[in-house]
Enzyme design. Structure first.
Site, PDB file in Angstrom:
ATOM      1  N   ARG A   1       0.797  -1.069   0.131  1.00  0.00           N
ATOM      2  CA  ARG A   1      -0.036  -0.137   0.080  1.00  0.00           C
ATOM      3  C   ARG A   1       0.884   1.178  -0.028  1.00  0.00           C
ATOM      4  O   ARG A   1       1.975   1.052   0.292  1.00  0.00           O
ATOM      5  CB  ARG A   1      -1.039   0.003   1.334  1.00  0.00           C
TER       6      ARG A   1
ATOM      7  N   LYS B   1      -2.330  -2.501   7.482  1.00  0.00           N
ATOM      8  CA  LYS B   1      -3.911  -2.329   7.914  1.00  0.00           C
ATOM      9  C   LYS B   1      -4.228  -3.423   8.718  1.00  0.00           C
ATOM     10  O   LYS B   1      -3.943  -4.621   8.684  1.00  0.00           O
ATOM     11  CB  LYS B   1      -4.574  -2.467   6.492  1.00  0.00           C
TER      12      LYS B   1
ATOM     13  N   HIS C   1      -2.331   3.036  -5.996  1.00  0.00           N
ATOM     14  CA  HIS C   1      -3.141   1.806  -5.445  1.00  0.00           C
ATOM     15  C   HIS C   1      -3.104   0.743  -6.693  1.00  0.00           C
ATOM     16  O   HIS C   1      -3.194  -0.449  -6.504  1.00  0.00           O
ATOM     17  CB  HIS C   1      -4.396   1.952  -4.674  1.00  0.00           C
TER      18      HIS C   1
ATOM     19  N   ARG D   1      -0.605  -1.848  -6.715  1.00  0.00           N
ATOM     20  CA  ARG D   1      -0.840  -3.125  -5.908  1.00  0.00           C
ATOM     21  C   ARG D   1      -1.901  -4.220  -6.573  1.00  0.00           C
ATOM     22  O   ARG D   1      -1.909  -5.202  -6.502  1.00  0.00           O
ATOM     23  CB  ARG D   1      -1.453  -2.560  -4.747  1.00  0.00           C
TER      24      ARG D   1
ATOM     25  N   HIS E   1      -4.041  -9.692   3.350  1.00  0.00           N
ATOM     26  CA  HIS E   1      -5.661  -9.702   3.569  1.00  0.00           C
ATOM     27  C   HIS E   1      -6.138 -10.617   4.569  1.00  0.00           C
ATOM     28  O   HIS E   1      -5.538 -11.816   4.593  1.00  0.00           O
ATOM     29  CB  HIS E   1      -6.330 -10.240   2.301  1.00  0.00           C
TER      30      HIS E   1
ATOM     31  N   TYR F   1      -9.283 -10.737  -7.335  1.00  0.00           N
ATOM     32  CA  TYR F   1      -8.477 -10.721  -8.518  1.00  0.00           C
ATOM     33  C   TYR F   1      -8.547 -11.565  -9.482  1.00  0.00           C
ATOM     34  O   TYR F   1      -7.919 -11.512 -10.638  1.00  0.00           O
ATOM     35  CB  TYR F   1      -6.987 -10.449  -8.117  1.00  0.00           C
TER      36      TYR F   1
END
Length: 414
Positions: free
Chosen positions: A228, A253, A359, A362, A385, A394
């Site tokens: 990120r 995150k 972003h 990424r 994640h 994705y």
């Protein structure tokens, strides 16, 4: 210390801080060591006692262990103070008091500055919308009406409505000490399932050739490891393992650490960059300038760490600035908007007709790994994640996996 107190502390960690089951034993371990150290001294909740204990730990344990202990003890002291004051505790009577208390609570829980700004924005917006109602008069009906108002009158997205709800949940739970229920009737914002924009390798090359050299390395690291924007800018010297070809993302995150890739092609330019950064660092030390800001309580535990090379930024700002939280001057990392502007300008010059941003690099990293046949679980870990469903998006934009499909039109002789 009564075992019942420890039990309530564990419940507090699970209910309000979502501490994972397998981490609870460590929280309890450090708290018990802290209590035993002070031998039930009445002053064990005082700031000076906490500071002295951290110094005791710093002389005997590794930094990661001290950080682990600090997290446990900080929350335990906060919990005990909350319990001791509960009998005489009065709810904040006006909104300035609420905002001050919320700011303090966010920092106790080590929320990032970005999270702090976001939460406070929604609480201020909520207070204006509910004006002239005082905080101590609020309840679940107010939250329900506000979230419905956001969806119907402001037409906000599902993600934005969820963000506002989480901010208000924090306000009611941790500041006003009110549980909110019965939100089933809230009008939910519409969930728009948008596929992420992905750039091909040739498009990324076409854009990066227009990115100024000082920012191109950042873009290459972001694409090469799926970082990120904030994770790239907040890299410190100790986080980069050049020999191992890896990067440690600290407190990403969700406040999680993870390991990701350092592209081999980036290493020669990164090594040259670090030599220049070292020169800036040496210049700062020679002039006895302030060091870099440290995460959470490390500044108190390791006062000299802010001027140590290991803690210096990989991408330091050329100018000094003042920390918005502490009002202390220091050397900060490059400002996010600087890199974002450089990328958008390069995208414009490249003529590539896609709505892309930093972003997007990424997104492209994840998609290209899936197209190359890498396991979805591996991609999930590299991206950090929590849920596999987030990574699965994705698979919908990975084009190479669909190339074996032949259009029925191609079978017609027209």
């Amino acid at each position: 210390m009564d075992q019942e107190v420890y039990g309530r502390y564990i419940n507090y960690l699970q209910k309000y801080h979502k501490i994972k089951e397998n981490h609870l034993s460590w929280y309890l371990h450090w708290v018990k060591k802290y209590i035993n150290y002070w031998n039930n001294d009445k002053n064990y909740l005082k700031d000076d006692s906490i500071r002295r204990y951290f110094q005791f730990l710093a002389d005997r344990y590794e930094p990661w262990q001290v950080e682990q202990a600090a997290a446990a003890i900080r929350l335990f002291v906060h919990y005990m103070n909350k319990m001791e004051n509960s009998a005489k505790l009065q709810k904040p009577g006006n909104w300035p008091e609420v905002l001050d208390k919320m700011k303090s609570e966010l920092r106790v829980q080590s929320k990032s500055y970005r999270t702090e700004k976001t939460y406070l924005y929604w609480v201020r917006d909520f207070s204006r919308w509910r004006n002239p109602k005082n905080p101590d008069q609020l309840g679940s009906d107010d939250v329900r009406a506000y979230l419905t108002h956001l969806s119907i009158n402001r037409n906000i997205s599902f993600a934005t409505q969820k963000q506002a709800f989480i901010a208000l949940l924090f306000l009611f739970r941790h500041v006003l000490n009110i549980e909110i229920n019965g939100l089933e009737s809230v009008v939910r914002a519409r969930v728009n399932r948008k596929l992420p924009v992905v750039l091909s390798p040739s498009e990324i090359s076409g854009i990066l050739q227009y990115v100024p050299e000082e920012y191109r390395l950042m873009c290459r690291i972001i694409y090469g490891g799926g970082l990120r924007l904030s994770e790239c800018l907040e890299l410190r010297v100790k986080d980069v393992d050049i020999d191992g070809g890896s990067i440690i993302i600290r407190s990403g995150k969700g406040n999680k650490d993870r390991l990701t890739l350092l592209s081999r092609s980036v290493i020669p330019d990164l090594q040259k960059h670090i030599v220049k950064v070292r020169q800036l660092y040496e210049s700062d030390r020679l002039e006895k300038l302030p060091g870099v800001p440290l995460p959470f309580a490390l500044q108190k535990k390791y006062p000299q760490a802010s001027t140590e090379w290991n803690w210096f930024w990989i991408f330091p700002s050329p100018r000094f600035s003042v920390c918005p939280r502490t009002n202390q001057p220091g050397r900060f990392h490059v400002f996010p908007s600087t890199l974002q502007h450089a990328f958008h300008e390069a995208l414009r010059k490249s003529g590539i007709p896609k709505k892309a941003g930093i972003h997007t690099l990424r997104h492209s990293f994840a998609t290209h790994l899936i197209e190359a046949g890498y396991d979805i679980r591996t991609v999930q870990e590299l991206l950090g994640h929590s849920n596999l469903s987030t990574t699965m998006i994705y698979t919908h934009v990975a084009t190479k996996n669909k190339l074996s499909v032949i259009s029925p039109m191609d079978k017609m002789d027209i």
